[in-house]
Design an enzyme around this catalytic site. Sequence first.
Site, PDB file in Angstrom:
ATOM      1  N   GLY A  87       0.807  -1.211   0.000  1.00 43.07           N
ATOM      2  CA  GLY A  87       0.000   0.000   0.000  1.00 43.07           C
ATOM      3  C   GLY A  87       0.841   1.262   0.000  1.00 43.07           C
ATOM      4  N   ARG A  88       2.102   1.100   0.286  1.00 40.82           N
ATOM      5  CA  ARG A  88       2.979   2.278   0.274  1.00 40.82           C
ATOM      6  C   ARG A  88       4.412   1.906  -0.113  1.00 40.82           C
ATOM      7  NH1 ARG A  88       4.746   3.480   6.349  1.00 40.82           N
ATOM      8  NH2 ARG A  88       4.598   1.392   7.179  1.00 40.82           N
ATOM      9  N   LYS A 108       9.898   2.443   0.355  1.00 42.20           N
ATOM     10  CA  LYS A 108       8.782   2.332   1.303  1.00 42.20           C
ATOM     11  C   LYS A 108       8.351   3.739   1.679  1.00 42.20           C
ATOM     12  CE  LYS A 108       7.736  -0.324   5.486  1.00 42.20           C
ATOM     13  NZ  LYS A 108       8.339  -1.185   6.517  1.00 42.20           N
ATOM     14  N   GLY A 121      -0.146   6.141   1.627  1.00 44.14           N
ATOM     15  CA  GLY A 121       0.992   5.638   0.875  1.00 44.14           C
ATOM     16  C   GLY A 121       2.327   6.188   1.338  1.00 44.14           C
ATOM     17  N   ARG A 179       5.991 -13.162   0.720  1.00 47.52           N
ATOM     18  CA  ARG A 179       5.613 -13.468   2.105  1.00 47.52           C
ATOM     19  C   ARG A 179       4.690 -14.674   2.129  1.00 47.52           C
ATOM     20  NH1 ARG A 179       5.456  -7.812   3.820  1.00 47.52           N
ATOM     21  NH2 ARG A 179       6.540  -6.688   2.167  1.00 47.52           N
ATOM     22  N   ASP A 248       1.618 -11.758   6.660  1.00 52.10           N
ATOM     23  CA  ASP A 248       2.108 -10.879   5.591  1.00 52.10           C
ATOM     24  C   ASP A 248       3.448 -10.268   5.972  1.00 52.10           C
ATOM     25  OD1 ASP A 248       0.079  -9.663   7.412  1.00 52.10           O
ATOM     26  OD2 ASP A 248       0.866  -7.805   6.586  1.00 52.10           O
ATOM     27  N   ASP A 258       9.791  -6.183   7.802  1.00 52.61           N
ATOM     28  CA  ASP A 258       8.746  -5.274   8.271  1.00 52.61           C
ATOM     29  C   ASP A 258       8.928  -4.877   9.733  1.00 52.61           C
ATOM     30  OD1 ASP A 258       7.676  -4.961   5.854  1.00 52.61           O
ATOM     31  OD2 ASP A 258       5.750  -5.904   6.249  1.00 52.61           O
TER      32      ASP A 258
END
Length: 494
Positions: A87-88, A108, A121, A179, A248, A258
């Site tokens: 999403g970003r 990112k 985003g 992932r 994810d 992440d």
Amino acid sequence: MIKFSNSYAALPARFYVRQNPVPVEDPQLIAFNAPLAGDLGMVADRADEAALAAIFSGNAVPEGAEYLAMAYAGHQFGNFVPQLGDGRALLMGEVRGKDGGLYDIQLKGAGRTPFSRGGDGRAALGPVLREYLVSEAMHALGLPTTRALAAVTTGEKVYRDDGALPGAIMTRVAAGHVRIGTFQFFAARKDTEAVQILADYVIGRHYPDLHAEKNPYLALLEAVAVRQAALVAQWMGVGFIHGVMNTDNTAISGETIDYGPCAFMDSYDPHTVFSFIDEFGRYSYGNQPKIAQWNLARFAETLLPLMDEDAEKAVERAQETLSVFAQRFQEDWLEGMRAKIGLAQKEEGDMALLEELLQSMQEEKADFTLVFRLLCDVADSENIESGAQEKFEALFGNPRSIKTWLEKWQARLAREKAKPATRAAAMRKRNPAYIPRNHRVEQALNAAVREGDFKPFQTLQKVLAKPYQERSTYAEYEEPPRPEERVCRTFCGT
Ligand code: AMP
Ligand code: MG
């Protein structure tokens, strides 16, 4: 400057959405990892800051880049979300490292994508610096992890719960961004063809030997489980708490990925949770192995149709294979912990010896990192005069509790072959002096975000680049927080 491959872009169109970054107002380079750039074969001159800032903000498109947002799903805190996706984040492409491996380069915070849902985003400066610091610290500690290549501020504000914050973009490098949730995305759509294409892709990229296996998909499950076991065992060994172990956020490559509200534990307590959103402690320090196993079961489910035509048989085989995780985790954990207390040989009673130490640490709220680091000095018999033992004992609220343990440990060491000095040196390579202590990270982030002062961030980077090498100038970075400095909550700030 960068020579891109685009193997992910060559996969079927339903694996991603092509999307260019949204340009930002005033990109400024705030961090650039020149050694990593070198390892990736990039010709980059730090002096050309404007050019680097343009590339790593998405304002300039380097030749050969094919930006795309990857599709994925995932279980978030146990609930399945069939569509998440980047999403970003945007994959720029892949580069061939000097080690021969293929690495993803990802921005990112580069703007909205079709997967942004309600989000903007973008990324705020604080979380970008946190990921930069902690991922590089993990690498220096010797753990598999995504890396930080660059960070830029955007000159734009982002709006979060705590108001308007400086915006930033982080450039991340990973052996791969696929992932467990990527598999789930296609499995949830009953798109077995895509699951197979994806499985073949990750085998080719991360586990090439498995192509030759009779049942490569079962072998893939096992190989991923083995890497997860090794990874989580290493997290436990340095007191790392990921904080958001959603499917994810579990990379098939076996890298830590992440970095959100992640943190390192100060005083030892398996129930430790930092993340603000983890209300029920699902992702606490002590739960991490169990959660990794749960996530692997979700991965196994996606592969069932490829494992055996007979559905029941497939489940049976998957379960059998998954049992590898618990066994490997136990072995890896024990191996790592033995090394931390200076044991090179194996004995039956080692597990009990370790559990007893951890029990005392928990009861006496001893600092996880300092206990093991100061134990190195105790192991070094030449240090007897130095008061090493007293210092070690002082980490425990009630030093008497640990005296008995020390005697047992010393009796156990007497049956080891290595000389004390050799043992102590080996222990110092397994027990860091410096970890990204939460209060230090917070101080560095606050200085940058509130005052535009990046000095504490830069100093902390230097400290954490050599975690096993004590340097007297940085003595204070070994210390746990004073009560008023303690940071008990972390936020993902997304
Ligand atoms: P994370 O919690 O960072 O692992 O992200 C979970 C999901 O939310 C992913 O699909 C992200 O791409 C998405 N996401 C997180 N932050 C943002 C944002 N600021 N804008 C758009 N999507 C976001
Ligand atoms: Mg994520």
